[in-house]
Design a protein around this motif. Structure first.
Motif, mmCIF file in Angstrom:
data_model
loop_
_atom_site.group_PDB
_atom_site.id
_atom_site.type_symbol
_atom_site.label_atom_id
_atom_site.label_comp_id
_atom_site.label_asym_id
_atom_site.label_seq_id
_atom_site.Cartn_x
_atom_site.Cartn_y
_atom_site.Cartn_z
ATOM 1 N N PRO A 87 0.796 -1.225 0.000
ATOM 2 C CA PRO A 87 0.000 0.000 0.000
ATOM 3 C C PRO A 87 0.832 1.280 0.000
ATOM 4 O O PRO A 87 0.347 2.332 -0.420
ATOM 5 C CB PRO A 87 -0.822 -0.108 1.299
ATOM 6 C CG PRO A 87 -0.886 -1.575 1.577
ATOM 7 C CD PRO A 87 0.432 -2.120 1.115
ATOM 8 N N ASP A 88 2.092 1.197 0.462
ATOM 9 C CA ASP A 88 2.905 2.415 0.509
ATOM 10 C C ASP A 88 3.868 2.524 -0.673
ATOM 11 O O ASP A 88 4.829 3.297 -0.648
ATOM 12 C CB ASP A 88 3.677 2.524 1.827
ATOM 13 C CG ASP A 88 4.624 1.353 2.080
ATOM 14 O OD1 ASP A 88 4.647 0.418 1.270
ATOM 15 O OD2 ASP A 88 5.336 1.390 3.103
ATOM 16 N N GLY A 89 3.607 1.755 -1.736
ATOM 17 C CA GLY A 89 4.435 1.837 -2.930
ATOM 18 C C GLY A 89 3.989 2.953 -3.858
ATOM 19 O O GLY A 89 3.045 3.702 -3.560
ATOM 20 N N LEU A 90 4.669 3.073 -4.993
ATOM 21 C CA LEU A 90 4.260 4.029 -6.016
ATOM 22 C C LEU A 90 2.889 3.645 -6.563
ATOM 23 O O LEU A 90 2.620 2.462 -6.791
ATOM 24 C CB LEU A 90 5.276 4.036 -7.167
ATOM 25 C CG LEU A 90 6.679 4.562 -6.856
ATOM 26 C CD1 LEU A 90 7.620 4.234 -7.999
ATOM 27 C CD2 LEU A 90 6.630 6.061 -6.621
ATOM 28 N N THR A 91 2.032 4.627 -6.767
ATOM 29 C CA THR A 91 0.690 4.346 -7.252
ATOM 30 C C THR A 91 0.726 3.896 -8.709
ATOM 31 O O THR A 91 1.256 4.593 -9.576
ATOM 32 C CB THR A 91 -0.208 5.585 -7.126
ATOM 33 O OG1 THR A 91 -0.242 5.996 -5.759
ATOM 34 C CG2 THR A 91 -1.630 5.271 -7.594
ATOM 35 N N PHE A 92 0.165 2.731 -8.958
ATOM 36 C CA PHE A 92 0.126 2.171 -10.308
ATOM 37 C C PHE A 92 -0.806 2.989 -11.182
ATOM 38 O O PHE A 92 -1.920 3.325 -10.781
ATOM 39 C CB PHE A 92 -0.351 0.717 -10.230
ATOM 40 C CG PHE A 92 -0.300 -0.023 -11.531
ATOM 41 C CD1 PHE A 92 0.908 -0.408 -12.089
ATOM 42 C CD2 PHE A 92 -1.471 -0.354 -12.202
ATOM 43 C CE1 PHE A 92 0.962 -1.104 -13.291
ATOM 44 C CE2 PHE A 92 -1.434 -1.052 -13.393
ATOM 45 C CZ PHE A 92 -0.205 -1.425 -13.940
ATOM 46 N N ASP A 93 -0.350 3.324 -12.381
ATOM 47 C CA ASP A 93 -1.195 4.057 -13.326
ATOM 48 C C ASP A 93 -0.886 3.585 -14.741
ATOM 49 O O ASP A 93 -0.059 2.692 -14.943
ATOM 50 C CB ASP A 93 -1.015 5.576 -13.180
ATOM 51 C CG ASP A 93 0.422 6.034 -13.443
ATOM 52 O OD1 ASP A 93 1.241 5.220 -13.931
ATOM 53 O OD2 ASP A 93 0.728 7.206 -13.168
#
Length: 241
Positions: free
Chosen positions: A88-94
């Motif tokens: 949850p604290d990783g880079l937001t996937f887009d």
């Protein structure tokens, strides 16, 4: 492309990869997804993969040894472009990140569980940390399936229409425009005349205008900057130094 997913619950991933586009990609030989049961690398007779946290606290922590062993075995077979940890604290996937990862050849995805993994895994074994949103799931399996689907559908030859993925929402920083199909009239609800006109330039202009309008209404944040400056080329780098 090959994606190896490491998990303590491989059964959760059986469904997503045995149907639809992902199954088609594998049947065509365009992508291969392998799921590895971490318990096969567990410690002792019980094949343990988790233990209590040093210093106390609620919840169990995934141990470093089983994870390291599994990754070491995989790396002996081939080189990997990224070792991804779903957290949850990783880079937001887009979409930008999906585009970038679709250009890679071999990926490992580690699914977190319990209270997460021993921090040394993140410090020394992981090259990229990824989140699919600001919420917490019971484990990283569903998140890994989402990431895998988004990547594989971009591979050339996976979709029947090669241009389909290029017109998806977010590919150009905008949401996709409305779409319609037969019948042209239903209960007095009409399809916009321009789509029936056969005039390609007018249709493309209408679609662009509708994409802009819809984006302004539903995702004005996307209009504030260039979406391509998001997470596509960013990584959370971890190494032994």
């Amino acid at each position: 492309m090959r994606i190896d997913i490491i998990t303590v619950l491989p059964g959760l991933l059986e469904g997503p990869f045995s149907h639809s586009i992902l199954k088609r990609a594998e049947d065509k030989g365009l992508a291969s997804v392998k799921v590895h049961d971490l318990r096969g690398y567990g410690i002792g007779k019980q094949k343990s993969v988790d233990d209590y946290a040093f210093g106390g606290g609620a919840g169990m922590v995934m141990m470093i040894e089983p994870i390291a062993k599994c990754i070491e075995v995989l790396k002996k077979e081939r080189d990997y472009d990224e070792v991804i940890y779903m957290t949850p604290d990783g880079l937001t996937f887009d979409q930008s990140m999906a585009n970038s990862l679709s250009l890679r050849e071999n990926l490992i995805i580690l699914c977190g569980h319990y209270k997460g993994v021993d921090e040394r895994v993140r410090q020394h074994l992981i090259t990229k940390e990824v989140s699919i949103g600001d919420f917490v799931l019971s484990g990283g399996e569903l998140a890994a399936a989402v990431v895998t689907d988004a990547i594989i559908r971009l591979l050339p030859g996976v979709l029947n229409d090669e241009t389909s993925a290029l017109t998806d929402s977010f590919q150009d920083g905008l949401l996709a425009p409305p779409v319609y199909t037969r019948p042209a009239s239903y209960k007095g609800w009409e399809v916009p005349e321009v789509l029936l006109s056969g005039h390609a330039a007018n249709i493309e202009s209408w679609r662009f205008d509708e994409s802009v309008r819809r984006t302004k209404e539903r995702r004005p944040d996307l209009m504030e900057g260039d979406i391509s400056l998001g997470n596509g080329d960013s990584t959370t780098e971890r190494n032994d130094n």
